[in-house]
Each structure stands twice: as structure tokens, then as C-alpha cells.
Design a protein around this motif. Sequence first.
Motif, PDB file in Angstrom:
ATOM      1  N   ALA A   1       0.826  -1.200   0.000  1.00 27.75           N
ATOM      2  CA  ALA A   1       0.000   0.000   0.000  1.00 27.75           C
ATOM      3  C   ALA A   1       0.865   1.256   0.000  1.00 27.75           C
ATOM      4  O   ALA A   1       0.563   2.223  -0.714  1.00 27.75           O
ATOM      5  CB  ALA A   1      -0.931   0.007   1.210  1.00 27.75           C
ATOM      6  N   GLU A   2       1.953   1.258   0.771  1.00 30.95           N
ATOM      7  CA  GLU A   2       2.858   2.405   0.790  1.00 30.95           C
ATOM      8  C   GLU A   2       3.519   2.589  -0.569  1.00 30.95           C
ATOM      9  O   GLU A   2       3.683   3.713  -1.039  1.00 30.95           O
ATOM     10  CB  GLU A   2       3.934   2.217   1.861  1.00 30.95           C
ATOM     11  N   ALA A   3       3.918   1.492  -1.197  1.00 27.87           N
ATOM     12  CA  ALA A   3       4.572   1.586  -2.503  1.00 27.87           C
ATOM     13  C   ALA A   3       3.603   2.129  -3.553  1.00 27.87           C
ATOM     14  O   ALA A   3       3.984   2.935  -4.393  1.00 27.87           O
ATOM     15  CB  ALA A   3       5.101   0.217  -2.927  1.00 27.87           C
ATOM     16  N   ALA A   4       2.357   1.725  -3.475  1.00 31.71           N
ATOM     17  CA  ALA A   4       1.376   2.204  -4.445  1.00 31.71           C
ATOM     18  C   ALA A   4       0.989   3.657  -4.186  1.00 31.71           C
ATOM     19  O   ALA A   4       0.636   4.387  -5.111  1.00 31.71           O
ATOM     20  CB  ALA A   4       0.126   1.333  -4.397  1.00 31.71           C
TER      21      ALA A   4
ATOM     22  N   GLY B   1       7.209   4.332  -5.724  1.00 32.12           N
ATOM     23  CA  GLY B   1       6.699   3.027  -5.321  1.00 32.12           C
ATOM     24  C   GLY B   1       7.528   1.916  -5.938  1.00 32.12           C
ATOM     25  O   GLY B   1       7.930   0.964  -5.266  1.00 32.12           O
ATOM     26  N   LYS B   2       7.816   2.045  -7.235  1.00 27.51           N
ATOM     27  CA  LYS B   2       8.644   1.044  -7.896  1.00 27.51           C
ATOM     28  C   LYS B   2      10.069   1.074  -7.373  1.00 27.51           C
ATOM     29  O   LYS B   2      10.708   0.038  -7.221  1.00 27.51           O
ATOM     30  CB  LYS B   2       8.641   1.278  -9.407  1.00 27.51           C
ATOM     31  N   LEU B   3      10.553   2.280  -7.071  1.00 27.51           N
ATOM     32  CA  LEU B   3      11.889   2.399  -6.497  1.00 27.51           C
ATOM     33  C   LEU B   3      11.964   1.692  -5.154  1.00 27.51           C
ATOM     34  O   LEU B   3      12.921   0.980  -4.868  1.00 27.51           O
ATOM     35  CB  LEU B   3      12.266   3.877  -6.345  1.00 27.51           C
ATOM     36  N   ALA B   4      10.927   1.865  -4.340  1.00 26.43           N
ATOM     37  CA  ALA B   4      10.903   1.212  -3.030  1.00 26.43           C
ATOM     38  C   ALA B   4      10.838  -0.305  -3.193  1.00 26.43           C
ATOM     39  O   ALA B   4      11.499  -1.048  -2.458  1.00 26.43           O
ATOM     40  CB  ALA B   4       9.727   1.703  -2.212  1.00 26.43           C
TER      41      ALA B   4
END
Length: 183
Positions: A78-81, A92-95
Motif C-alpha cells: 500500500a505504501e509503494a502504491a 513506489g517502484k523504487l521502493a
Amino acid sequence: MNGTNKRGRGRPHGTGLNDEKTLGQIAGHMVRNASLRPTTAIKRVLRNPDSATIRRLQVKWKAQGEDFLAKARERREAEAAARPVSEGINYGKLAMATGALRDAGGPSAIFDALNSPSLRAMRDVMESPAMRAIQQVENNPAMRLAREMDKIPGLRLMRELQNSPEMRIMREMAEMTRLTRGY
């Protein structure tokens, strides 16, 4: 005697302490680094816990750990999105890529530092329109020419001489002479 009314011997089960927050943090560490074992995660969360605390959390983790891991994975996704897409960079993709590298066995402290809010804010500043404008000015042909001229030894020597303290004193003396003579 009826066995249902009789209390068992010894200490009662459970401590009565609410360790849900701590167990959630342990799960978060384990989701970020898949090779991390529960006891190691406990030690990272609590920093020098005593053996009784470690044992208590181990027992609770054995009983409820999978639930906490599932919640931690959901939070992470959820945080990444929810992270914003900033002009070509999806944080988000970096994370998620950082998490994949961490899961591959990289040192978690480095990856935590790379994903820290302060470093994220610095990346946002570096990608801001103002910084792009500064980069365009620096890449301007006139600025490139000025940088190339700094590499010419004779011009660099002249500039150093012009900016030396002796030349500053000479300019001040010439200015004073001009003022006193009325030029």
C-alpha cells in the motif's frame, strides 16, 4: 471435585502485555529483509532486550507471526502504491526495487538510508523545475566556454593574480589617488 472449576497449577499463561506494536515492527523488518530471523528482528527493534523479553516475544511470534507478516506485506504494498510518481520516477517502484535488493541479502541499513524521508526529499528537490533551470544554465554554451577558459593556464594565472590580496591593495591605492587628485 469438579475439574472444570479447578484452576491449573503454576503461573497463568500469557503476560498480559500488549506487544502488538513491537510484533508489527518485527514483521516490518522481516518483510524488508527476507533473510532476517525473528530473534534478530527482535534485537533490532528493541536494542539490547533481556532474555525474558526475547523469549516472551518469540512465543508470541510463533503463535501470531504469520498474521503480522501478512499485515506488514499489505502495508508495504500500500505504501509503494501510494508514493507519488514524480516526472518519470515512480517512488513506489523504487521502493519495491530497493526491497528486492534488500531481500537478495544487501545490508538493510544502507537500503533504509537510501529510502529515508530526508533522502527522498533531496531527490524531489534535485528533480524540481528550479533545479532543472539551474542545470540548463550550467549547460549553456557560454557557461561551458567559461569553464573551458578556466582550464587555460595563462588565463587562470591572470584571474588568480587579479584576485590576489596584493592586487586588491593596489586597486584601493589607485582609487585613493584618483579621489585625492580629483580625476
